[in-house]
Design a protein around this motif. Structure first.
Motif, PDB file in Angstrom:
ATOM      1  N   GLY A   1      -2.555   3.407 -12.257  1.00 18.12           N
ATOM      2  CA  GLY A   1      -3.613   2.941 -13.171  1.00 18.12           C
ATOM      3  C   GLY A   1      -3.182   1.768 -13.921  1.00 18.12           C
ATOM      4  O   GLY A   1      -1.837   1.545 -14.129  1.00 18.12           O
ATOM      5  N   GLU A   2      -4.025   0.817 -14.212  1.00 15.44           N
ATOM      6  CA  GLU A   2      -3.714  -0.535 -14.925  1.00 15.44           C
ATOM      7  C   GLU A   2      -3.140  -0.072 -16.055  1.00 15.44           C
ATOM      8  O   GLU A   2      -3.449   0.778 -16.795  1.00 15.44           O
ATOM      9  CB  GLU A   2      -5.150  -1.455 -15.411  1.00 15.44           C
ATOM     10  CG  GLU A   2      -4.894  -2.656 -15.730  1.00 15.44           C
ATOM     11  CD  GLU A   2      -6.107  -3.439 -15.960  1.00 15.44           C
ATOM     12  OE1 GLU A   2      -5.896  -4.744 -16.347  1.00 15.44           O
ATOM     13  OE2 GLU A   2      -7.211  -2.937 -15.653  1.00 15.44           O
TER      14      GLU A   2
ATOM     15  N   VAL B   1       0.508  -4.324  -9.583  1.00 14.13           N
ATOM     16  CA  VAL B   1      -0.455  -4.117  -8.520  1.00 14.13           C
ATOM     17  C   VAL B   1      -0.830  -2.787  -8.959  1.00 14.13           C
ATOM     18  O   VAL B   1       0.027  -1.750  -9.011  1.00 14.13           O
ATOM     19  CB  VAL B   1       0.227  -4.194  -7.306  1.00 14.13           C
ATOM     20  CG1 VAL B   1      -0.919  -3.700  -6.239  1.00 14.13           C
ATOM     21  CG2 VAL B   1       0.731  -5.671  -6.992  1.00 14.13           C
ATOM     22  N   TYR B   2      -2.029  -2.714  -9.060  1.00 12.30           N
ATOM     23  CA  TYR B   2      -2.628  -1.320  -9.630  1.00 12.30           C
ATOM     24  C   TYR B   2      -3.770  -0.794  -8.664  1.00 12.30           C
ATOM     25  O   TYR B   2      -4.550  -1.617  -8.077  1.00 12.30           O
ATOM     26  CB  TYR B   2      -3.157  -1.305 -11.153  1.00 12.30           C
ATOM     27  CG  TYR B   2      -4.166  -2.299 -11.354  1.00 12.30           C
ATOM     28  CD1 TYR B   2      -5.680  -1.967 -11.231  1.00 12.30           C
ATOM     29  CD2 TYR B   2      -3.844  -3.470 -12.025  1.00 12.30           C
ATOM     30  CE1 TYR B   2      -6.508  -2.810 -11.409  1.00 12.30           C
ATOM     31  CE2 TYR B   2      -4.908  -4.475 -12.453  1.00 12.30           C
ATOM     32  CZ  TYR B   2      -6.093  -4.339 -12.126  1.00 12.30           C
ATOM     33  OH  TYR B   2      -7.083  -4.915 -12.407  1.00 12.30           O
TER      34      TYR B   2
ATOM     35  N   ARG C   1       0.871 -11.746 -13.602  1.00  9.07           N
ATOM     36  CA  ARG C   1      -0.165 -11.776 -12.334  1.00  9.07           C
ATOM     37  C   ARG C   1      -0.523 -10.390 -12.205  1.00  9.07           C
ATOM     38  O   ARG C   1       0.283  -9.521 -12.233  1.00  9.07           O
ATOM     39  CB  ARG C   1       0.644 -12.475 -11.353  1.00  9.07           C
ATOM     40  CG  ARG C   1       0.708 -13.961 -11.255  1.00  9.07           C
ATOM     41  CD  ARG C   1       1.059 -14.478  -9.980  1.00  9.07           C
ATOM     42  NE  ARG C   1       1.483 -13.835  -8.874  1.00  9.07           N
ATOM     43  CZ  ARG C   1       2.415 -13.450  -8.256  1.00  9.07           C
ATOM     44  NH1 ARG C   1       3.711 -14.304  -8.367  1.00  9.07           N
ATOM     45  NH2 ARG C   1       2.576 -12.637  -7.245  1.00  9.07           N
ATOM     46  N   VAL C   2      -1.867 -10.158 -12.124  1.00  8.92           N
ATOM     47  CA  VAL C   2      -2.192  -8.575 -11.508  1.00  8.92           C
ATOM     48  C   VAL C   2      -3.052  -8.626 -10.370  1.00  8.92           C
ATOM     49  O   VAL C   2      -3.778  -9.718 -10.102  1.00  8.92           O
ATOM     50  CB  VAL C   2      -2.785  -8.016 -12.835  1.00  8.92           C
ATOM     51  CG1 VAL C   2      -2.049  -7.877 -13.995  1.00  8.92           C
ATOM     52  CG2 VAL C   2      -4.282  -8.835 -13.187  1.00  8.92           C
ATOM     53  N   GLU C   3      -3.034  -7.784  -9.653  1.00 10.17           N
ATOM     54  CA  GLU C   3      -3.926  -7.377  -8.510  1.00 10.17           C
ATOM     55  C   GLU C   3      -4.402  -6.054  -8.542  1.00 10.17           C
ATOM     56  O   GLU C   3      -3.653  -5.077  -8.930  1.00 10.17           O
ATOM     57  CB  GLU C   3      -3.206  -7.676  -7.126  1.00 10.17           C
ATOM     58  CG  GLU C   3      -2.824  -9.053  -6.828  1.00 10.17           C
ATOM     59  CD  GLU C   3      -2.383  -9.447  -5.812  1.00 10.17           C
ATOM     60  OE1 GLU C   3      -2.961  -9.144  -4.611  1.00 10.17           O
ATOM     61  OE2 GLU C   3      -1.185  -9.886  -5.462  1.00 10.17           O
TER      62      GLU C   3
ATOM     63  N   MET D   1       0.821  -1.370  -0.023  1.00  7.49           N
ATOM     64  CA  MET D   1       0.042  -0.270  -0.119  1.00  7.49           C
ATOM     65  C   MET D   1       0.858   1.138   0.100  1.00  7.49           C
ATOM     66  O   MET D   1       0.378   2.438  -0.495  1.00  7.49           O
ATOM     67  CB  MET D   1      -0.860   0.107   1.289  1.00  7.49           C
ATOM     68  CG  MET D   1      -2.061  -0.851   1.105  1.00  7.49           C
ATOM     69  SD  MET D   1      -3.039  -0.503  -0.217  1.00  7.49           S
ATOM     70  CE  MET D   1      -3.892   0.920   0.589  1.00  7.49           C
ATOM     71  N   SER D   2       1.842   1.190   0.730  1.00  2.00           N
ATOM     72  CA  SER D   2       2.942   2.257   0.763  1.00  2.00           C
ATOM     73  C   SER D   2       3.269   2.733  -0.690  1.00  2.00           C
ATOM     74  O   SER D   2       3.351   3.671  -1.282  1.00  2.00           O
ATOM     75  CB  SER D   2       4.265   1.871   1.714  1.00  2.00           C
ATOM     76  OG  SER D   2       4.891   3.025   1.531  1.00  2.00           O
TER      77      SER D   2
END
Length: 159
Positions: free
Chosen positions: A82-83, A101-102, A136-138, A7-8
């Motif tokens: 943004g993705e 991670v977006y 892999r995306v989150e 998150m940071s």
């Protein structure tokens, strides 16, 4: 699951997106973190100079290709406001970077731009997995997506 350290990194991406907006660019920012959790590089959107390919995700992919081994790239994570657009998703896949991670998704961006009544990008936004299926995306992260929406609203005189 996205932890506090991640998150940071995402909050830094939001700050970079705000920097981009303040500089007259579109509000996007990205951070490249290696497999040990160390920030290797970061960038923000820089298209105001006239080169529409100056996306931060593309810049990070090129940086990684020049400065990291294939194994290091595979273990790395790109955090982004943004993705990835199709161009950046392709670069990410070709360079062999790891996870993305977006904070906000391509679908959210399309919804916001439609809501604001502005023209969509010249290349149709698509989810990363449609361009680079092995990556892999989150995301999105709802609390940060709200902030990203606000930056886009400002960009288009709607906020």
């Amino acid at each position: 699951m996205i932890g506090e350290a991640e998150m940071s990194h995402l909050r830094r991406c939001v700050a970079l997106a705000a920097e981009a907006l303040a500089a007259g660019d579109e509000p996007f920012g990205s951070v490249l973190v290696d497999g040990q959790g160390q920030v290797r590089t970061e960038d923000r959107n820089r298209i105001a100079g006239g080169d529409a390919t100056q996306h931060p995700e593309f810049a990070l992919a090129r940086w990684a290709a020049a400065h990291m081994t294939a194994k290091e790239r595979e273990a790395a994570t790109v955090y982004t406001s943004g993705e990835h657009c199709p161009m950046c998703a392709a670069a990410h896949g070709w360079v062999g970077l790891g996870r993305i991670v977006y904070a906000s998704s391509s679908a959210q961006l399309v919804d916001w731009l439609t809501e604001f009544g502005v023209e969509l990008p010249p290349v149709t936004p698509r989810p990363v997995h449609e361009i680079a299926p092995a990556v892999r995306v989150e995301g999105p992260v709802d609390s940060l997506a709200v902030q990203i929406r606000h930056l886009h609203a400002q960009r288009h005189g709607r906020g």
